[in-house]
Design an enzyme around this catalytic site. Structure first.
Site, PDB file in Angstrom:
ATOM      1  N   HIS A 136      24.958 -54.880 -17.021  1.00  0.00           N
ATOM      2  CA  HIS A 136      24.381 -54.731 -18.363  1.00  0.00           C
ATOM      3  C   HIS A 136      23.113 -55.562 -18.509  1.00  0.00           C
ATOM      4  O   HIS A 136      22.926 -56.578 -17.836  1.00  0.00           O
ATOM      5  CB  HIS A 136      25.397 -55.035 -19.474  1.00  0.00           C
ATOM      6  CG  HIS A 136      25.770 -56.456 -19.664  1.00  0.00           C
ATOM      7  ND1 HIS A 136      27.035 -56.853 -20.047  1.00  0.00           N
ATOM      8  CD2 HIS A 136      25.056 -57.608 -19.567  1.00  0.00           C
ATOM      9  CE1 HIS A 136      27.069 -58.159 -20.173  1.00  0.00           C
ATOM     10  NE2 HIS A 136      25.891 -58.638 -19.884  1.00  0.00           N
ATOM     11  N   ASN A 187      28.409 -56.634 -14.605  1.00  0.00           N
ATOM     12  CA  ASN A 187      28.659 -55.185 -14.594  1.00  0.00           C
ATOM     13  C   ASN A 187      27.355 -54.384 -14.726  1.00  0.00           C
ATOM     14  O   ASN A 187      27.377 -53.182 -14.962  1.00  0.00           O
ATOM     15  CB  ASN A 187      29.632 -54.787 -15.706  1.00  0.00           C
ATOM     16  CG  ASN A 187      29.080 -55.037 -17.098  1.00  0.00           C
ATOM     17  OD1 ASN A 187      27.987 -55.597 -17.246  1.00  0.00           O
ATOM     18  ND2 ASN A 187      29.806 -54.633 -18.115  1.00  0.00           N
ATOM     19  N   GLU A 242      25.867 -51.887 -22.280  1.00  0.00           N
ATOM     20  CA  GLU A 242      26.945 -51.813 -21.295  1.00  0.00           C
ATOM     21  C   GLU A 242      26.858 -50.509 -20.500  1.00  0.00           C
ATOM     22  O   GLU A 242      26.234 -49.543 -20.964  1.00  0.00           O
ATOM     23  CB  GLU A 242      28.292 -51.863 -22.031  1.00  0.00           C
ATOM     24  CG  GLU A 242      28.524 -53.137 -22.841  1.00  0.00           C
ATOM     25  CD  GLU A 242      28.936 -54.326 -21.986  1.00  0.00           C
ATOM     26  OE1 GLU A 242      28.601 -54.365 -20.786  1.00  0.00           O
ATOM     27  OE2 GLU A 242      29.583 -55.229 -22.533  1.00  0.00           O
TER      28      GLU A 242
HETATM   29  C1  GLP Z   1      25.382 -61.717 -21.388  1.00  0.00           C
HETATM   30  C2  GLP Z   1      24.289 -61.376 -22.413  1.00  0.00           C
HETATM   31  C3  GLP Z   1      22.930 -61.232 -21.803  1.00  0.00           C
HETATM   32  C4  GLP Z   1      22.793 -62.083 -20.579  1.00  0.00           C
HETATM   33  C5  GLP Z   1      23.789 -61.629 -19.530  1.00  0.00           C
HETATM   34  C6  GLP Z   1      23.881 -62.570 -18.344  1.00  0.00           C
HETATM   35  O1  GLP Z   1      26.616 -61.133 -21.699  1.00  0.00           O
HETATM   36  N1  GLP Z   1      24.543 -60.233 -23.210  1.00  0.00           N
HETATM   37  O2  GLP Z   1      21.956 -61.531 -22.781  1.00  0.00           O
HETATM   38  O3  GLP Z   1      21.490 -61.967 -20.076  1.00  0.00           O
HETATM   39  O4  GLP Z   1      25.060 -61.367 -20.058  1.00  0.00           O
HETATM   40  O5  GLP Z   1      24.435 -63.796 -18.721  1.00  0.00           O
HETATM   41  P1  GLP Z   1      24.389 -65.077 -17.806  1.00  0.00           P
HETATM   42  O6  GLP Z   1      22.956 -65.424 -17.650  1.00  0.00           O
HETATM   43  O7  GLP Z   1      25.159 -66.132 -18.564  1.00  0.00           O
HETATM   44  O8  GLP Z   1      25.026 -64.728 -16.496  1.00  0.00           O
END
Ligand code: GLP
Length: 245
Positions: free
Chosen positions: A138, A136, A143
């Site tokens: 973030h 999304n 968020e």
């Molecule tokens: C998560 C965390 C982040 C992370 C992002 C991507 O929810 N809050 O620190 O970088 O989303 O996660 P992923 O690398 O598992 O796709």
């Protein structure tokens, strides 16, 4: 924002590790912000391998984690702190006194965030922030919606809880509803930012991130305005716009 597209997630992890190692060799006291999540796992493995081969030494480096869930017991394997310890920190020759974790179990969450923000300032600010990207848009747990400048407690979007369900036996309802995260300003003040995104699931959000007009509802868009953000993608994540300029 510089963009590099490599063939595979493995290639992304390797290239970013080589980049990080070069920065640590140039400045052994580098202050590094570390993201959790699946994306940087290859990078962290590669950093451990580089250290084992004697190509990098983290003994004088300082590390700050990016974000943490609220409400998990200390040492809970599902916490981001435990995760970072498992995949990276416990394998490095880093000085534990220079590894800074956010305490998601702190009774005073606001106070914990203030303490953390001060610790970053005392370290001289972040030289390098490693980031993943939420589907999304973030970064950390910032968020979509009004952005908060400093490290702060926050509520997680339902989508983010679903994306993190894997560590919780696939159950989004068991993912904590609240978290602590570096603020968008904390991240933005890092002197350099390495943003990593791999896999097909990230392609739609990346298509929005690289649109000519800045998508104001996407927290990661702020990074486009930063003077030294380098986005690394694998081909699966790369939207058509970056493959055919
Ligand atoms: C998560 C965390 C982040 C992370 C992002 C991507 O929810 N809050 O620190 O970088 O989303 O996660 P992923 O690398 O598992 O796709």
């Amino acid at each position: 924002m510089r963009i590099t597209v490599l063939r595979t997630a493995q290639a992304v992890g390797h290239a970013v590790a080589v980049d990080v190692a070069a920065r640590v060799r140039a400045n052994p006291r580098l202050v590094i912000g570390l993201a959790a999540g699946r994306t940087p796992v290859v990078l962290y493995r590669e950093l451990v391998a580089l250290q084992r081969r004697g190509e990098v030494d983290f003994s004088e480096a300082t590390m700050f984690m990016l974000d943490e869930f609220v409400g998990l017991a200390e040492g809970d394997r599902r916490s981001y702190g435990a995760f970072l310890d498992r995949v990276l920190i416990s394998h490095l020759d880093v000085d534990r006194r220079r590894v800074h974790l956010l305490d998601g179990g702190a009774a005073d969450a606001e106070g914990e965030c203030l303490r953390y923000e001060r610790a970053i300032a005392r370290a001289g600010g972040l030289d390098l922030q490693i980031l993943g990207l939420g589907t999304n848009g973030h970064v950390g747990f910032n968020e979509p919606g009004p952005l908060v400048e400093r490290t702060h407690p926050t509520r997680l979007a339902p989508e983010t809880r679903r994306a993190n369900a894997r560590q919780f036996g696939g159950r989004a309802d068991l993912v904590p509803a609240r978290a602590l995260t570096m603020g968008i300003g904390t991240i933005f003040r890092a002197r350099s930012i390495l943003l990593l995104a791999t896999g097909r699931a990230k392609r739609p959000v990346l298509a929005r991130l690289v649109e000519p007009r800045i998508a104001s509802r996407l927290p990661a868009s702020v990074l486009r305005l930063h003077p030294d953000t380098h986005l690394f993608l694998d081909r699966a994540a790369a939207p058509a716009a970056v493959l055919t300029p």
